[in-house]
Structures are given as C-alpha cells and as structure tokens.
Design a protein around this motif. Structure first.
Motif, PDB file in Angstrom:
ATOM      1  N   GLY A  56       0.550  -1.226  -0.035  1.00 37.91           N
ATOM      2  CA  GLY A  56       0.161   0.142   0.432  1.00 37.91           C
ATOM      3  C   GLY A  56       0.950   1.015  -0.001  1.00 37.91           C
ATOM      4  N   PRO A  57       0.133   2.527  -0.372  1.00 38.07           N
ATOM      5  CA  PRO A  57      -1.041   2.486  -1.027  1.00 38.07           C
ATOM      6  C   PRO A  57      -1.422   2.233  -2.258  1.00 38.07           C
ATOM      7  CG  PRO A  57      -0.292   4.430  -0.993  1.00 38.07           C
ATOM      8  CD  PRO A  57       0.800   3.572  -0.516  1.00 38.07           C
ATOM      9  N   VAL A 158      -8.141  -6.288   2.526  1.00 42.32           N
ATOM     10  CA  VAL A 158      -8.025  -5.387   1.987  1.00 42.32           C
ATOM     11  C   VAL A 158      -8.381  -3.917   2.851  1.00 42.32           C
ATOM     12  CG1 VAL A 158      -9.243  -3.915  -0.071  1.00 42.32           C
ATOM     13  CG2 VAL A 158      -7.886  -6.121  -0.512  1.00 42.32           C
ATOM     14  N   TRP A 159      -8.135  -2.391   2.962  1.00 41.63           N
ATOM     15  CA  TRP A 159      -9.233  -2.190   3.686  1.00 41.63           C
ATOM     16  C   TRP A 159      -8.802  -0.509   3.116  1.00 41.63           C
ATOM     17  CZ3 TRP A 159      -8.368   3.070   5.429  1.00 41.63           C
ATOM     18  CH2 TRP A 159      -8.529   3.143   7.234  1.00 41.63           C
ATOM     19  N   LEU A 160     -10.167  -0.014   2.345  1.00 43.67           N
ATOM     20  CA  LEU A 160     -10.261   0.640   1.838  1.00 43.67           C
ATOM     21  C   LEU A 160     -10.681   1.752   2.095  1.00 43.67           C
ATOM     22  CD1 LEU A 160     -11.390   1.701  -1.110  1.00 43.67           C
ATOM     23  CD2 LEU A 160     -13.356   0.939  -0.850  1.00 43.67           C
ATOM     24  N   ALA A 161      -9.403   2.925   1.705  1.00 47.31           N
ATOM     25  CA  ALA A 161      -9.874   4.047   3.312  1.00 47.31           C
ATOM     26  C   ALA A 161     -11.459   5.395   2.064  1.00 47.31           C
ATOM     27  CB  ALA A 161      -8.851   5.703   2.969  1.00 47.31           C
ATOM     28  N   ILE A 162     -12.458   5.254   2.867  1.00 49.58           N
ATOM     29  CA  ILE A 162     -13.355   5.887   3.245  1.00 49.58           C
ATOM     30  C   ILE A 162     -12.864   7.664   3.358  1.00 49.58           C
ATOM     31  CG2 ILE A 162     -15.489   6.718   3.245  1.00 49.58           C
ATOM     32  CD1 ILE A 162     -16.288   3.908   3.791  1.00 49.58           C
ATOM     33  N   ASP A 163     -12.321   7.906   4.039  1.00 47.81           N
ATOM     34  CA  ASP A 163     -11.943   9.755   4.389  1.00 47.81           C
ATOM     35  C   ASP A 163     -10.053   8.689   4.385  1.00 47.81           C
ATOM     36  OD1 ASP A 163     -14.680  10.337   5.228  1.00 47.81           O
ATOM     37  OD2 ASP A 163     -13.585   9.110   7.624  1.00 47.81           O
ATOM     38  N   GLN A 219      -8.120   5.620  -2.256  1.00 47.43           N
ATOM     39  CA  GLN A 219      -6.951   4.181  -1.925  1.00 47.43           C
ATOM     40  C   GLN A 219      -7.276   2.885  -1.240  1.00 47.43           C
ATOM     41  OE1 GLN A 219      -3.558   6.276  -1.185  1.00 47.43           O
ATOM     42  NE2 GLN A 219      -2.962   7.258  -3.183  1.00 47.43           N
ATOM     43  N   VAL A 220      -6.053   1.730  -1.171  1.00 48.10           N
ATOM     44  CA  VAL A 220      -6.318   0.870  -0.228  1.00 48.10           C
ATOM     45  C   VAL A 220      -4.812   0.339  -0.369  1.00 48.10           C
ATOM     46  CG1 VAL A 220      -8.097  -0.272  -1.214  1.00 48.10           C
ATOM     47  CG2 VAL A 220      -5.898  -0.814  -2.321  1.00 48.10           C
ATOM     48  N   ARG A 239     -13.354  12.834  10.942  1.00 46.26           N
ATOM     49  CA  ARG A 239     -13.247  11.675  10.940  1.00 46.26           C
ATOM     50  C   ARG A 239     -12.210  10.354  10.372  1.00 46.26           C
ATOM     51  NH1 ARG A 239     -18.618   9.755   7.621  1.00 46.26           N
ATOM     52  NH2 ARG A 239     -17.236   9.861   6.304  1.00 46.26           N
ATOM     53  N   ARG A 240     -12.505   9.143  10.702  1.00 42.67           N
ATOM     54  CA  ARG A 240     -11.853   8.301  10.064  1.00 42.67           C
ATOM     55  C   ARG A 240     -12.247   7.291  10.030  1.00 42.67           C
ATOM     56  NH1 ARG A 240      -8.006   3.309  11.469  1.00 42.67           N
ATOM     57  NH2 ARG A 240     -10.115   2.775  11.571  1.00 42.67           N
ATOM     58  N   CYS A 241     -12.379   6.550   8.461  1.00 41.64           N
ATOM     59  CA  CYS A 241     -13.110   6.130   8.075  1.00 41.64           C
ATOM     60  C   CYS A 241     -13.166   4.940   7.298  1.00 41.64           C
ATOM     61  CB  CYS A 241     -14.392   6.034   7.883  1.00 41.64           C
ATOM     62  SG  CYS A 241     -15.619   4.564   7.434  1.00 41.64           S
ATOM     63  N   GLY A 242     -12.488   3.476   7.401  1.00 42.17           N
ATOM     64  CA  GLY A 242     -11.918   3.389   6.267  1.00 42.17           C
ATOM     65  C   GLY A 242     -12.976   1.335   6.411  1.00 42.17           C
ATOM     66  N   LEU A 243     -13.760   0.777   4.767  1.00 33.42           N
ATOM     67  CA  LEU A 243     -14.247  -0.143   5.060  1.00 33.42           C
ATOM     68  C   LEU A 243     -12.898  -1.706   4.164  1.00 33.42           C
ATOM     69  CD1 LEU A 243     -16.932  -1.660   4.556  1.00 33.42           C
ATOM     70  CD2 LEU A 243     -16.264  -0.907   2.094  1.00 33.42           C
ATOM     71  N   THR A 244     -13.048  -2.122   6.520  1.00 34.35           N
ATOM     72  CA  THR A 244     -11.976  -3.311   5.213  1.00 34.35           C
ATOM     73  C   THR A 244     -13.117  -4.366   4.133  1.00 34.35           C
ATOM     74  OG1 THR A 244     -12.451  -4.321   7.388  1.00 34.35           O
ATOM     75  CG2 THR A 244     -10.858  -2.860   8.085  1.00 34.35           C
ATOM     76  N   LEU A 245     -11.947  -5.181   3.523  1.00 36.44           N
ATOM     77  CA  LEU A 245     -12.873  -6.196   2.595  1.00 36.44           C
ATOM     78  C   LEU A 245     -11.964  -7.078   2.593  1.00 36.44           C
ATOM     79  CD1 LEU A 245     -13.759  -4.345   0.126  1.00 36.44           C
ATOM     80  CD2 LEU A 245     -15.455  -4.700   1.863  1.00 36.44           C
TER      81      LEU A 245
END
Length: 285
Positions: A56-57, A158-163, A219-220, A239-245
């Motif tokens: 990454g990223p 996979v850690w997808l950054a929303i913020d 980015q991931v 805020r710090r949000c990530g979506l883990t897939l």
C-alpha cells in the motif's frame, strides 16, 4: 438508504467467540505468493508482499467514486447511530447492503487480490472501522487470523479508505515481517479498555519493523491475516473511516457457519465449502 431486511444468516458477531474458534484445527502459517505473471501488481510488489505481508497504498477509486462512497457511508452511519448503535457496529456489511456487496466485487480490487491469492477467490467479510473525531478508541496490536475460524491461513484484508487516513486521525500502523511468526501470543483486554477489539500483542517490535503509510480516500492497503497491526485513537477533528474487505482462496475451509458469508468474486469454488451468500435486496426508504 440502500439496505435490506437482513435475515439471521447475515448476523455474525464482530468479535467471534474465542472458545469456539479454539476448537477448530487450523494450519497456521504464511503461504508466499508464487506468481510470475501478475495482471495488475508488479513482480516487485509480489516480492514485497512475501517479504512484508503488506502492500500500500494502491489506487482503486477515482475522486468522484470516492466522494460518492463517502456520501453513501455518511447516510449509513447516520442511520446506524440513530438506531442507537456506534460507528464500529456495521459489520458483515456485504450481506446487508448492496453497495458494499458491489464493492467487494470491484474489478480492480479483485485483480489485486487475485494476483496474491490465485484465480479462485472468495470475498467473505466486510466491516466499517469508523473513528469519530476525538472518540478515544484504539485498535490494539493484533493479527486477524487469531479471530477467524479459517484454515489454512491464506486470507487477506483490503483496507479501503473512505476518509484520508494519517497518524493524526488514527490511521493503521503495521509491523512488516510479523506475518512470518505464525500465531503470536496475545493478552485479552476488558470491554472498558478503549480497545475496539479484545486482544493485544505485547512488544510487537520483536516480530517486525514498524511502518506507517498514509492512505488517501479511494486508496487501499492490503495485509496478510498474520500481520501484526493496529491503530491509535483519533486525536484530530476529522473522521477516519475505512472499509475492511476480506478475501481468501477458494481452497480455504471456513467453520462455525462462516462459509455462509462467502461470495465467489473470481473463478470457481466447491459448493460444499462455499455455498454462496445471497445478494442483499436494495430499496430506497
């Protein structure tokens, strides 16, 4: 809001039952990628993956796609908190929300993962880790594999950054090379400790080299299920949000009903191992 009336098959605990997982006999070790002709990653990135257990990223979403995803999550978070739940509670999201189901199968994400895991890939997990400004919670050092009743340990996150994620707002930190140590001993933490999860690996510097890499929205990063990682509290006003897939090769076996989470995102899978989750319905309320 995109959602569906979720069934019991979509309800899985954020922190699985420790005693149940310990009954599963697992092959716990890192399986290096052997891929001389990757489609999207470079040979140097494959080499780095095997050495570090981390990449990454990597770019996935463009600016418009990132903005659209952030707007979607803003609405989902508002709905979740209005229901009395917290910002960490949106888990197994692909089983409940069609937008997340589609992200799990995003062609570029699947290409990255297939370069690491092979042609036949299952997407089985999705969880929003959202740190609100100054919320004080942290994710202590841990290995994902310690939570998962999967064998062998070939899964990746996979850690997808929303913020945008940086050190100030509690971005993820890792210890590269720690994936080579098998399952590392950990201590349990109390529910009032401020740890989002319930485990902590002490002295992680014994097992690898500390690294932090900023990840911008869209980015991931990708990490092995045996990599030691965690994140500090969000001390900022952002805020710090990530979506883990979560993904694994189709030859991995899931126990404790977790095979019901699985979606074939590339190639094929045996129906007795991965029967196939159902696509969530989508409606606007």
């Amino acid at each position: 809001m995109n959602d569906n009336g979720s069934s019991s098959d979509s309800q899985f605990a954020i922190i699985p039952d420790r005693e149940s997982i310990e009954t599963v006999q697992r092959d716990i070790r890192f399986f290096p990628t052997e891929n001389t002709s990757p489609q999207l990653l470079s040979p140097d990135q494959i080499e780095a993956w095997n050495r570090d257990g981390y990449l990454g990223p990597l770019d996935v979403l463009d600016a418009n796609e990132s903005a659209s995803l952030r707007e979607y999550f803003d609405a989902l978070l508002a709905e979740t908190m209005a229901a009395g739940k917290d910002s960490y509670s949106i888990s197994s999201a692909h089983l409940k929300h069609a937008r997340v189901w589609d992200l799990l199968q995003h062609s570029k994400l699947v290409s990255y993962v297939s370069d690491l895991l092979g042609e036949n890939v299952i997407g089985w997990g999705s969880h929003f880790f959202c740190k609100m400004p100054g919320d004080g919670k942290r994710v202590d050092w841990h290995q994902d594999a310690s939570y998962w009743p999967l064998t062998p340990t070939k899964a990746v996150t996979v850690w997808l950054a929303i913020d945008d994620a940086d050190l100030d707002n509690g971005g993820m930190e890792v210890f590269t090379g720690s994936h080579e140590h098998g399952l590392i001993d950990f201590d349990m933490t109390d529910s009032d400790s401020g740890n989002v999860l319930d485990q902590v690996v002490s002295e992680p510097e014994k097992y690898g080299t500390h690294r932090f890499t900023p990840v911008h929205a869209g980015q991931v990063s990708i990490h092995s299920d045996l990599l030691v990682h965690g994140s500090a509290p969000n001390q900022s006003d952002r805020r710090r949000c990530g979506l883990t897939l979560r993904y694994c090769p189709a030859d991995v076996t899931a126990y404790l009903g977790w095979e019901k989470k699985g979606v074939i995102v590339s190639g094929i899978a045996a129906a007795d191992k991965w029967p196939g989750a159902q696509h969530p319905e989508s409606f606007v309320s």
